[in-house]
Design a protein around this motif. Sequence first.
Motif, PDB file in Angstrom:
ATOM      1  N   LYS A   1       0.845  -1.056   0.009  1.00 18.03           N
ATOM      2  CA  LYS A   1       0.020  -0.061   0.013  1.00 18.03           C
ATOM      3  C   LYS A   1       0.841   1.382   0.054  1.00 18.03           C
ATOM      4  CE  LYS A   1      -3.530  -2.327   2.577  1.00 18.03           C
ATOM      5  NZ  LYS A   1      -4.362  -2.212   3.896  1.00 18.03           N
ATOM      6  N   GLU A   2       2.173   1.139   0.201  1.00 14.67           N
ATOM      7  CA  GLU A   2       3.016   2.501   0.213  1.00 14.67           C
ATOM      8  C   GLU A   2       2.871   3.072  -1.104  1.00 14.67           C
ATOM      9  OE1 GLU A   2       7.008   1.269   1.514  1.00 14.67           O
ATOM     10  OE2 GLU A   2       6.461   0.692   3.453  1.00 14.67           O
ATOM     11  N   PRO A   3       2.654   4.473  -1.191  1.00 17.15           N
ATOM     12  CA  PRO A   3       2.753   5.201  -2.364  1.00 17.15           C
ATOM     13  C   PRO A   3       4.271   5.227  -2.748  1.00 17.15           C
ATOM     14  CG  PRO A   3       2.566   6.632  -0.397  1.00 17.15           C
ATOM     15  CD  PRO A   3       2.461   5.288   0.068  1.00 17.15           C
ATOM     16  N   GLY A   4       4.436   5.462  -4.161  1.00 22.23           N
ATOM     17  CA  GLY A   4       5.431   5.657  -4.874  1.00 22.23           C
ATOM     18  C   GLY A   4       6.161   6.972  -4.539  1.00 22.23           C
ATOM     19  N   ALA A   5       7.441   7.026  -4.749  1.00 23.83           N
ATOM     20  CA  ALA A   5       8.054   8.339  -4.487  1.00 23.83           C
ATOM     21  C   ALA A   5       7.799   9.303  -5.512  1.00 23.83           C
ATOM     22  CB  ALA A   5       9.661   8.000  -4.373  1.00 23.83           C
ATOM     23  N   ASP A   6       7.511  10.490  -4.933  1.00 23.83           N
ATOM     24  CA  ASP A   6       7.376  11.717  -6.004  1.00 23.83           C
ATOM     25  C   ASP A   6       8.424  12.320  -6.760  1.00 23.83           C
ATOM     26  OD1 ASP A   6       6.523  14.103  -7.288  1.00 23.83           O
ATOM     27  OD2 ASP A   6       4.982  14.577  -5.500  1.00 23.83           O
ATOM     28  N   ALA A   7       8.629  11.962  -7.844  1.00 29.72           N
ATOM     29  CA  ALA A   7       9.812  12.656  -8.675  1.00 29.72           C
ATOM     30  C   ALA A   7      10.032  13.897  -8.581  1.00 29.72           C
ATOM     31  CB  ALA A   7       9.735  12.066 -10.378  1.00 29.72           C
ATOM     32  N   ALA A   8       8.890  14.873  -8.805  1.00 31.72           N
ATOM     33  CA  ALA A   8       9.105  16.364  -8.674  1.00 31.72           C
ATOM     34  C   ALA A   8       9.450  16.816  -7.409  1.00 31.72           C
ATOM     35  CB  ALA A   8       7.782  16.679  -9.030  1.00 31.72           C
ATOM     36  N   GLU A   9       8.906  16.080  -6.330  1.00 28.11           N
ATOM     37  CA  GLU A   9       9.408  16.505  -5.039  1.00 28.11           C
ATOM     38  C   GLU A   9      10.800  16.034  -4.710  1.00 28.11           C
ATOM     39  OE1 GLU A   9       9.371  18.008  -1.362  1.00 28.11           O
ATOM     40  OE2 GLU A   9       7.683  18.281  -2.896  1.00 28.11           O
ATOM     41  N   LEU A  10      11.177  14.917  -5.178  1.00 28.22           N
ATOM     42  CA  LEU A  10      12.580  14.689  -5.128  1.00 28.22           C
ATOM     43  C   LEU A  10      13.503  15.637  -5.602  1.00 28.22           C
ATOM     44  CD1 LEU A  10      12.762  10.731  -5.602  1.00 28.22           C
ATOM     45  CD2 LEU A  10      13.270  12.154  -3.359  1.00 28.22           C
ATOM     46  N   ARG A  11      13.177  16.105  -6.974  1.00 29.81           N
ATOM     47  CA  ARG A  11      13.818  17.032  -7.790  1.00 29.81           C
ATOM     48  C   ARG A  11      13.964  18.189  -7.142  1.00 29.81           C
ATOM     49  NH1 ARG A  11      13.102  15.534 -14.022  1.00 29.81           N
ATOM     50  NH2 ARG A  11      14.919  14.343 -14.353  1.00 29.81           N
ATOM     51  N   ARG A  12      12.732  18.528  -6.404  1.00 29.06           N
ATOM     52  CA  ARG A  12      12.659  19.801  -5.672  1.00 29.06           C
ATOM     53  C   ARG A  12      13.879  19.908  -4.478  1.00 29.06           C
ATOM     54  NH1 ARG A  12       7.295  20.185  -7.052  1.00 29.06           N
ATOM     55  NH2 ARG A  12       6.772  18.851  -5.415  1.00 29.06           N
ATOM     56  N   GLU A  13      13.486  18.556  -3.881  1.00 25.37           N
ATOM     57  CA  GLU A  13      14.724  18.507  -2.800  1.00 25.37           C
ATOM     58  C   GLU A  13      15.947  18.624  -3.113  1.00 25.37           C
ATOM     59  OE1 GLU A  13      13.224  14.866  -0.874  1.00 25.37           O
ATOM     60  OE2 GLU A  13      11.508  15.613  -0.069  1.00 25.37           O
ATOM     61  N   ARG A  14      16.201  17.788  -4.291  1.00 25.84           N
ATOM     62  CA  ARG A  14      17.599  17.704  -4.923  1.00 25.84           C
ATOM     63  C   ARG A  14      18.108  19.146  -5.268  1.00 25.84           C
ATOM     64  NH1 ARG A  14      20.620  16.683  -9.884  1.00 25.84           N
ATOM     65  NH2 ARG A  14      22.382  15.557  -9.526  1.00 25.84           N
ATOM     66  N   THR A  15      17.186  19.805  -5.779  1.00 24.92           N
ATOM     67  CA  THR A  15      17.323  21.337  -6.237  1.00 24.92           C
ATOM     68  C   THR A  15      17.946  22.113  -5.047  1.00 24.92           C
ATOM     69  OG1 THR A  15      16.209  21.095  -8.224  1.00 24.92           O
ATOM     70  CG2 THR A  15      16.763  23.633  -7.367  1.00 24.92           C
ATOM     71  N   LEU A  16      17.066  21.897  -3.803  1.00 22.34           N
ATOM     72  CA  LEU A  16      17.328  22.733  -2.676  1.00 22.34           C
ATOM     73  C   LEU A  16      18.563  22.313  -2.101  1.00 22.34           C
ATOM     74  CD1 LEU A  16      13.970  22.659  -0.885  1.00 22.34           C
ATOM     75  CD2 LEU A  16      14.933  24.318  -1.949  1.00 22.34           C
ATOM     76  N   ARG A  17      18.847  20.942  -2.044  1.00 22.50           N
ATOM     77  CA  ARG A  17      20.165  20.540  -1.713  1.00 22.50           C
ATOM     78  C   ARG A  17      21.422  21.031  -2.471  1.00 22.50           C
ATOM     79  NH1 ARG A  17      17.685  15.297  -1.511  1.00 22.50           N
ATOM     80  NH2 ARG A  17      18.975  14.776  -3.354  1.00 22.50           N
ATOM     81  N   LEU A  18      21.250  20.938  -3.822  1.00 18.19           N
ATOM     82  CA  LEU A  18      22.297  21.825  -4.747  1.00 18.19           C
ATOM     83  C   LEU A  18      22.502  23.076  -4.427  1.00 18.19           C
ATOM     84  CD1 LEU A  18      21.460  19.826  -8.254  1.00 18.19           C
ATOM     85  CD2 LEU A  18      23.661  19.374  -6.457  1.00 18.19           C
ATOM     86  N   GLU A  19      21.174  23.715  -4.303  1.00 22.86           N
ATOM     87  CA  GLU A  19      21.394  25.269  -4.007  1.00 22.86           C
ATOM     88  C   GLU A  19      22.224  25.534  -2.667  1.00 22.86           C
ATOM     89  OE1 GLU A  19      17.378  26.908  -4.272  1.00 22.86           O
ATOM     90  OE2 GLU A  19      17.377  26.667  -6.302  1.00 22.86           O
ATOM     91  N   GLU A  20      21.854  24.606  -1.699  1.00 18.64           N
ATOM     92  CA  GLU A  20      22.302  24.647  -0.513  1.00 18.64           C
ATOM     93  C   GLU A  20      24.025  24.581  -0.643  1.00 18.64           C
ATOM     94  OE1 GLU A  20      20.556  22.069   2.232  1.00 18.64           O
ATOM     95  OE2 GLU A  20      18.572  23.347   2.375  1.00 18.64           O
ATOM     96  N   GLN A  21      24.138  23.473  -1.424  1.00 20.11           N
ATOM     97  CA  GLN A  21      25.656  23.296  -1.475  1.00 20.11           C
ATOM     98  C   GLN A  21      26.368  24.284  -2.077  1.00 20.11           C
ATOM     99  OE1 GLN A  21      25.614  19.280  -3.591  1.00 20.11           O
ATOM    100  NE2 GLN A  21      24.817  18.372  -1.743  1.00 20.11           N
ATOM    101  N   ILE A  22      25.603  25.084  -3.167  1.00 18.43           N
ATOM    102  CA  ILE A  22      26.151  26.153  -3.930  1.00 18.43           C
ATOM    103  C   ILE A  22      26.440  27.343  -3.067  1.00 18.43           C
ATOM    104  CG2 ILE A  22      25.592  27.697  -5.539  1.00 18.43           C
ATOM    105  CD1 ILE A  22      24.421  25.547  -7.414  1.00 18.43           C
TER     106      ILE A  22
END
Length: 545
Positions: free
Chosen positions: A429-450
Amino acid sequence: MKTFVEKYLLDKGDTALIIVDIGAQDIGGSYRRFFHREKWQYIGVDLEQGANIDLVLNDPYNWTEIKTESVDVVVSGQTFEHIEYFWLTMKEVARILKPGGMCCIIAPSGGPEHRYPVDCWRFYPDGFRALARYAGLKALEVRTDREPSGFSDDSDTWADTVLVARKPGGHSGSEGPAAAEKAPRVTAEEDKKYHVYERSTGIRPDDSDSLGRLAGWIQPNSTVLELGPATGFFTRYLRETLHCVVDCVEISPEMAERTIPYCREMYIVDLDDVLLEEKWNVESYDYIVASDVLEHLKDPGRVLRSCWKLLRKEGKLLVSIPNIGHAAVVGNLLRGRFDYTDEGLLDKTHLRFFTRESLVALLEDCRFSVEKLETVVRLPEETEIKDDFADFPEEVQDAILNRPDGITYQFVVMASPGIIHDYDPAWKKEPGADAAELRRERTLRLEEQITELRQALAQAEKLIAEQTQEMDALRSGLAGAEELVAERDRELVTLSEQMAAQRNEIEALRKGLSHCEKLAFERAEELEAIKSSRLWRYTEILRRK
């Protein structure tokens, strides 16, 4: 002992071997008959002369009669329980063995007291493993024979424990059951084709990667069979952190060699070529781990059915496996590509490919019930394929990314032997991961790293400016110091010239003084001559007047 000979020495019938039997006195039988080969030299050893004895030792703990590293095989049956300080005797066993030599020690784990002349000990597998480690030997096989043998004598009473161990070094072709049982082994030449899987970071149960998930499911002090341990990074964690007893099966001799220090027993063999239940007893393990292994096999179902037999009733099968339905693979197919890599989703040694449904179907077909199924998620650009498909139309990107398990990189599964009826696991019953949300999180991580990198760069530039100023000041000070040194050099030259002139003047004065001294000496001589003359004496009266 007969089993030991058949299992480990049968292929050495034409090899010259020196076999030493410790405690060999014939009291109701001896082992000599098992070692009767033309090129084998059997030496019966004991502390006193008797039947079957070829050599008498003066000291049970210091065998001066036997040279270091001179023996191929040491055997001993029903003797160690009578040795007061058996660990010292075991050190002597290790000393006299040649590198690569083997020993087989048999001693009871039970039975009544039987003093000869003393009866001191009983032995269990863990004790024999510890004894082998203490002596610097590698335990190849340790077991206690608890099943009835069917013999009419009272041998079943003793429930003998057997240790087979090897001294490190030398030729390792017969280092364990993998060779002795004639299991198909991988040659060194073949080993070159296997990619060596490394791991640069440690393992923590709270990690989100597959090994971190698997580590969190294993209880300390368990007995584990690990299939495909590679270079032993997970094996080491199981041994040193969870204090588990670990047996391993690895196809690559090179990787197996690096894993051996952390496992109880290493079986170097291709899983497709053996039945594991013929190697180990059924219901022997609390956990069987197959981390990224099943996809490399020709017949994973055959191996899983063997695992089902080897697991205890409450045991768990732990599996991680890549997802062929990942968006990176689907996107590459849309580009008309299916390029293999050294590792990852399209590892060039993969023979089988799985989705969630096909993996669960395989496990259930092999009589396993999935209790937990977790996922490791990665965006396509985070995989070894490194393609974000940004040039695809948005609707195509959405279609490949937001499919069920579209960004599932690996499945991590815990399964139990046996089908549990009316079982509705939560993982379905577990929902699949949200790619858009993951990309937003990845973008935020990359921005934080930058941002962090920019701050670090600014700090570095500030530090460089400060250091540049300091270096300029040092250069200025150095220039002044160099001028001062030059001035001192000039003064030194002037002083040197003055000193040279003074030395010349002093030398002239010395010469003048020497001349004067010579004249004074000559005048003194002349005066003395005058005083010695007759005229001087004749005129003395006149000088007095």
